[in-house]
Design a protein around this motif. Structure first.
Motif, short mmCIF file in Angstrom:
data_model
loop_
_atom_site.label_atom_id
_atom_site.label_comp_id
_atom_site.label_asym_id
_atom_site.label_seq_id
_atom_site.Cartn_x
_atom_site.Cartn_y
_atom_site.Cartn_z
N ILE A 117 -1.73 6.61 5.06
CA ILE A 117 -2.53 6.68 3.83
C ILE A 117 -2.53 8.10 3.26
O ILE A 117 -2.50 8.28 2.04
N SER A 118 -2.54 9.11 4.12
CA SER A 118 -2.67 10.50 3.67
C SER A 118 -1.53 10.93 2.75
O SER A 118 -1.73 11.82 1.90
N SER A 119 -0.36 10.32 2.89
CA SER A 119 0.78 10.71 2.05
C SER A 119 1.21 9.58 1.12
O SER A 119 2.37 9.53 0.69
N SER A 120 0.27 8.69 0.81
CA SER A 120 0.58 7.54 -0.04
C SER A 120 -0.32 7.53 -1.27
O SER A 120 -1.32 8.25 -1.33
N PRO A 121 0.00 6.70 -2.25
CA PRO A 121 -0.86 6.58 -3.44
C PRO A 121 -2.22 5.97 -3.12
O PRO A 121 -3.11 5.97 -3.98
N LYS A 176 -4.33 7.04 -0.91
CA LYS A 176 -5.30 8.06 -0.49
C LYS A 176 -6.39 8.20 -1.55
O LYS A 176 -6.11 8.34 -2.74
N GLY A 177 -7.63 8.11 -1.08
CA GLY A 177 -8.77 8.21 -1.99
C GLY A 177 -9.13 6.89 -2.64
O GLY A 177 -10.17 6.78 -3.29
N LYS A 178 -8.28 5.87 -2.47
CA LYS A 178 -8.54 4.56 -3.06
C LYS A 178 -8.88 3.51 -2.00
O LYS A 178 -9.61 2.57 -2.28
N VAL A 179 -8.30 3.67 -0.80
CA VAL A 179 -8.56 2.73 0.30
C VAL A 179 -9.28 3.48 1.41
O VAL A 179 -8.78 4.49 1.92
N ALA A 180 -10.46 2.99 1.78
CA ALA A 180 -11.24 3.63 2.83
C ALA A 180 -10.70 3.25 4.21
O ALA A 180 -10.21 2.14 4.41
N GLN A 193 1.16 0.00 6.37
CA GLN A 193 1.97 -0.10 5.15
C GLN A 193 2.05 -1.55 4.66
O GLN A 193 1.88 -1.82 3.46
N ALA A 194 2.26 -2.47 5.58
CA ALA A 194 2.37 -3.88 5.21
C ALA A 194 1.06 -4.42 4.64
O ALA A 194 1.05 -5.18 3.67
N PHE A 222 -7.30 14.64 8.91
CA PHE A 222 -7.50 13.57 7.92
C PHE A 222 -8.92 13.58 7.36
O PHE A 222 -9.13 13.12 6.24
N ILE A 223 -9.86 14.08 8.14
CA ILE A 223 -11.20 14.30 7.61
C ILE A 223 -11.16 15.44 6.60
O ILE A 223 -11.73 15.35 5.50
N LYS A 224 -10.46 16.50 6.94
CA LYS A 224 -10.45 17.69 6.09
C LYS A 224 -9.64 17.50 4.81
O LYS A 224 -9.93 18.14 3.79
N ASP A 225 -8.62 16.61 4.85
CA ASP A 225 -7.86 16.39 3.61
C ASP A 225 -8.40 15.23 2.78
O ASP A 225 -7.82 14.87 1.77
N GLY A 226 -9.50 14.62 3.23
CA GLY A 226 -10.15 13.58 2.45
C GLY A 226 -9.63 12.18 2.65
O GLY A 226 -10.11 11.24 2.01
N THR A 227 -8.67 12.00 3.57
CA THR A 227 -8.15 10.66 3.82
C THR A 227 -9.21 9.77 4.44
O THR A 227 -9.33 8.58 4.12
#
Length: 362
Positions: A264-268, A270-274, A237-238, A287-292
């Motif tokens: 990351i999975s429940s944050s904005p 997700k999909g922006k930071v690898a 988070q930091a 996390f693989i299956k939800d695209g994180t």
């Protein structure tokens, strides 16, 4: 805390797909209980000679000491090691502190010495801080094997490494580069600042980043989650809040990568930071299956422990001393030759993604 283990399935997982070896980095010292009068290189005496045909000692007692008792990855490793010792008709247990600190490990080492164990198998939180206690164990005829995170070389006889450290470090940069298109700021979320394996991998990551093909990538910082789930979550988070243009995170620790993925999975982001690193399939599947997460890597930790268990038994029985060229008989994994500085490579790791993650269960 002491955790008793049931017999682990000893069969080598065919699905692992990774060519396995174990890394044994020889220290020069210590004696086995059957030859306590013989000195080794650590004490400046006569060099001990291995007897590859010596029988495995009866009623072996082996203790596995992870970085912390609730580390899921090391629990799996220790299960594999316990299964190896039980296969050899010995008894084994996993003991360890609830925090990932070297001082806590030292108190356990002292207790194991008092219990007159035949071997101690340890993942060191700090290579030097645990060294005096491990040297005392060897002086009393206890075989010492380190795994995952090495102890000081003169404080153990064998180091069972999970994979080639250089390959691990460089492959992590390759994975993150592919996921961010070879351009952008990245951070590393490591375990503890003194973890031998983490620091070695990070050095190879930094060196890999000096290559021309990675000129577009900037390593901004290395953060430490101390192999603690909540702290790793908070460090993720930091990082994301303090570096708004961060493109990727590499977390070469199973605790760190799963905590980072959870945030990351429940944050904005997700999909922006690898996010990539080292994790177990069972931790990372959701996390693989939800695209994180797109891809991450690891070896089979059960087999790592199994090899460490056989190394401990061979040392305690006098079959090996940890010298280059010796051959370890590793049960169902076959024979492994100890190489330069005692090292035999376990890897390469397997890369997991949406196409293959359901093929694995550990």
């Amino acid at each position: 805390m002491i955790r008793s283990r049931t017999r682990w399935n000893r069969a080598v997982r065919a699905a692992t797909g990774a060519g396995l070896a174990l890394a044994l980095i020889a220290g020069c010292g210590g004696t086995t209980k059957d030859s306590a009068s013989e000195d080794t290189g650590n004490s400046g005496g006569t060099e001990k000679v291995a007897d590859p045909n010596a029988p495995i000692k009866e009623n072996l007692k082996v203790a596995f000491l992870p970085k912390e008792i609730d580390n899921p990855y090391e629990n799996i490793v220790d299960e594999g090691g316990i299964s190896a010792i039980e296969e050899l008709k010995g008894t084994a247990k996993e003991v360890g502190p609830s925090d990932a600190s070297a001082s806590s490990q030292v108190s356990y080492i002292n207790t194991l010495i008092q219990q007159n164990q035949d071997a101690i198998v340890i993942a060191a939180n700090d290579p030097n801080a645990v060294a005096p206690a491990l040297k005392e164990a060897m002086a009393k005829g206890i075989a010492v094997v380190s795994y995952d995170s090495d102890a000081a070389p003169d404080a153990r006889q064998v180091f069972v490494n999970q994979a080639n450290s250089e390959d691990i470090g460089r492959s992590q940069i390759k994975l993150i580069s592919e996921q961010i298109g070879g351009k952008g700021k990245i951070a590393i979320l490591s375990a503890t600042p003194n973890a031998t394996n983490q620091n070695t991998w990070i050095e190879f990551m930094k060196d890999e980043l000096t290559k021309p093909e990675y000129s577009g990538i900037e390593l901004v910082t290395v953060a430490y989650g101390d192999d603690d789930d909540q702290k790793s979550f908070q460090e993720t988070q930091a990082l994301l809040q303090s570096i708004p243009d961060l493109k990727g995170i590499v977390s070469p620790t199973t605790v760190g990568i799963s905590a980072a993925a959870r945030y990351i999975s429940s944050s904005p982001y997700k999909g922006k930071v690898a996010l990539t690193g080292l994790g177990t399939p069972n931790q990372m599947r959701q996390f693989i299956k939800d695209g994180t997460v797109k891809e991450f890597a690891l070896w089979d930790p059960t087999q790592l422990g199994y090899l460490a268990g056989y190394a401990a038994a061979a040392l305690a029985s006098g079959q090996i001393t940890g010298a280059e060229g010796e051959v370890l008989k590793a049960g169902e994994l076959g024979e492994r030759t100890i190489g330069k500085d005692g090292e035999i490579i376990l890897g390469p790791p397997t890369t997991f993604n949406a196409d293959n993650i359901d093929d694995y269960d550990f």
